[in-house]
Design a protein around this motif. Structure first.
Motif, short mmCIF file in Angstrom:
data_model
loop_
_atom_site.label_atom_id
_atom_site.label_comp_id
_atom_site.label_asym_id
_atom_site.label_seq_id
_atom_site.Cartn_x
_atom_site.Cartn_y
_atom_site.Cartn_z
N SER A 94 20.28 16.33 35.56
CA SER A 94 20.59 17.54 34.80
C SER A 94 21.85 17.37 33.97
CB SER A 94 20.78 18.74 35.75
OG SER A 94 19.60 19.02 36.45
N VAL A 95 22.87 16.75 34.57
CA VAL A 95 24.14 16.53 33.87
C VAL A 95 23.94 15.57 32.70
CG1 VAL A 95 26.42 15.46 34.09
CG2 VAL A 95 25.63 17.08 35.83
N ASP B 50 24.04 14.64 26.73
CA ASP B 50 23.49 14.20 25.45
C ASP B 50 23.58 15.31 24.40
OD1 ASP B 50 22.88 11.74 26.48
OD2 ASP B 50 20.78 12.21 26.92
N THR B 51 23.27 16.53 24.84
CA THR B 51 23.31 17.68 23.93
C THR B 51 24.74 18.02 23.53
OG1 THR B 51 21.33 18.58 24.97
CG2 THR B 51 22.64 20.10 23.67
N LEU C 291 31.74 19.66 27.79
CA LEU C 291 31.68 18.20 27.86
C LEU C 291 32.76 17.66 28.79
CD1 LEU C 291 30.34 15.62 26.72
CD2 LEU C 291 32.03 15.67 24.86
N ALA C 292 33.94 18.23 28.69
CA ALA C 292 35.05 17.80 29.55
C ALA C 292 34.73 18.03 31.03
CB ALA C 292 36.33 18.54 29.16
N VAL C 293 34.07 19.15 31.34
CA VAL C 293 33.72 19.44 32.73
C VAL C 293 32.68 18.45 33.23
CG1 VAL C 293 32.81 21.16 34.34
CG2 VAL C 293 34.21 21.90 32.42
N LEU C 294 31.65 18.19 32.42
CA LEU C 294 30.59 17.28 32.85
C LEU C 294 31.10 15.85 32.99
CD1 LEU C 294 27.42 18.54 30.94
CD2 LEU C 294 28.28 19.18 33.18
N GLU C 295 32.03 15.47 32.12
CA GLU C 295 32.61 14.12 32.23
C GLU C 295 33.48 13.99 33.48
OE1 GLU C 295 34.48 13.70 28.42
OE2 GLU C 295 32.73 12.71 27.53
N HIS D 123 22.67 25.44 36.95
CA HIS D 123 22.13 25.70 38.30
C HIS D 123 22.11 24.43 39.14
CE1 HIS D 123 21.02 29.67 36.90
NE2 HIS D 123 20.33 29.14 35.91
N LEU D 124 23.24 23.74 39.17
CA LEU D 124 23.32 22.48 39.91
C LEU D 124 23.09 22.73 41.41
CD1 LEU D 124 26.34 20.85 38.07
CD2 LEU D 124 23.90 20.32 37.79
N ILE D 125 22.20 21.95 41.99
CA ILE D 125 21.77 22.20 43.37
C ILE D 125 22.90 21.96 44.36
CG2 ILE D 125 20.11 21.56 45.15
CD1 ILE D 125 18.24 20.61 42.90
N THR D 126 23.68 20.89 44.16
CA THR D 126 24.72 20.56 45.13
C THR D 126 25.97 21.43 44.96
OG1 THR D 126 25.73 18.79 43.80
CG2 THR D 126 23.91 18.17 45.28
#
Length: 376
Positions: A149-150, A155-156, A172-176, A205-208
């Protein structure tokens, strides 16, 4: 108070029950909800997720009714969702794969059933009983699903950030920050994220990221003292290390208990050396997991428990009953359950100066009894 209450599904308090095949997950779900999901001795017998609305046990409801006799009592509820047994490779489509990872995304919390009993007649998908291995198999599949999901969102956001979108840059900063920790096997709920960072990834909606508890399914002989069960000890230590709760119960016993009522149930529990069904503790743990509390409304028509999020103010709590109550909120008459127990009637509570008129800024407390004033 008129108006049709919003349903529990609309309120979104859903706890997904997950686990490997043949750990007793569907048996526990059946007992929990008194539904009859398939519970056979072969993998993947749960094909579509089953949903059951469960009453949250709260003895205060009947105590309120002793002093404010109603036509009916209505407890608050949670929704439990029985999700098909996952296996290693589920995130890549193995077993029933991504379809069921999708069902987990729809829930707000996860109850992970772990097998802590030995029984040669019930096959284990991996050939032996090892609760920590089982937990880690499920956890890694959920982490892999979150990585996917991340990656798709990265990419987007990379493209949008290049064009100068501020929110895309922040996301982007959070996902990185999240991505390398997922690669190390760290669930999102264990990461140090600010409220703003959590807000930026909420729609993933990240599962973990969902709060979790472990349900240790022990043998009947271990029920009175589960801490003496070696498998349970391992799960308890693992849960403590990961800031999760653990509840021990025996699925087969809970199935029998679900068929009994009143004195028969209490006698059966006494024979087992336990005070209450383990499922009561599962329900309360799930309630606690989601940071939920209960307030009450009380009158001749009904005494009713309502679920609200800790930290809700009076208008938000009113909105649990009906959106009109929140939109048109004026004031709320509020007193506490403890005051009713002390003074024995609402009029006596009022005469003692324990009933207050609260406005929009009031933080609702667990055990409040409330009468809302609203206008639409």
């Amino acid at each position: 108070m008129d108006g049709v209450p919003k349903g529990t599904d609309d309120m979104g308090f859903q706890c997904g029950i997950v686990g490997l095949p043949n750990v007793g997950k569907s048996t526990i779900y059946n007992a929990l909800t008194s539904n009859k999901a398939a519970a056979n001795n072969f993998p993947f017998c749960t094909i579509e997720p089953n949903k059951g609305i469960v009453n949250v046990p709260d003895p205060r409801l009947k105590k309120i009714a002793e002093y404010i006799p109603p036509q009916k009592l209505i407890p608050t509820t949670m929704v439990f969702v029985d999700i098909a047994g996952l296996v290693a490779g589920a995130s890549r489509g193995e077993g029933l794969g991504n379809k069921f990872l999708g069902h987990i995304r729809e829930t707000q919390a996860i109850a992970h059933v772990v097998r802590c009993f030995e029984d040669d007649e019930i096959v284990h998908v991996d050939g032996s009983v090892d609760p920590i291995r089982d937990i880690e198999v499920i956890e890694m599949e959920l982490i892999f699903a979150d990585q996917d999901s991340v990656d798709k969102r990265l990419d987007t956001l990379v493209r949008k950030a290049r064009s100068g979108e501020k929110e895309a840059k922040a996301g982007l900063a959070v996902l990185e920050k999240i991505r390398p920790q997922l690669e190390e096997g760290i669930p999102v709920r264990s990461m140090e994220l600010s409220a703003d960072e959590k807000h930026l990834i909420r729609d993933l909606h990240l599962i973990t990221q969902k709060p979790s508890l472990y349900v240790a399914n022990v043998d009947e002989s271990d029920l009175a003292a589960p801490e003496e069960n070696e498998h349970y000890q391992k799960v308890s230590q693992y849960a403590e290390k990961n800031n999760c709760e653990v509840v021990a119960l025996c699925g087969s016993i809970e199935s029998e208990l679900s068929e009994l009522e009143g004195d028969d149930k209490m006698e059966f529990l006494a024979d087992l050396g336990v005070k209450e069904p383990g499922l009561n503790r599962v329900i309360r743990a799930g309630y606690k997991l989601l940071n939920l509390s209960t307030y009450f409304t009380a009158g001749e028509k009904e005494v009713r428990a309502w679920t609200f999020h800790q930290g809700n103010r009076a208008p938000q709590a009113a909105g649990v009953i009906h959106t009109d109550f929140e939109r048109g909120f004026i004031k709320a008459d509020v007193y506490h359950y403890d005051s009713l127990m002390e003074y024995k009637s609402e009029s006596s509570v009022r005469d003692a100066g324990q009933m207050r008129l609260e406005g929009k800024s009031y933080l609702v407390q667990d055990g409040d009894i409330m009468h809302f004033r609203f206008s639409v």
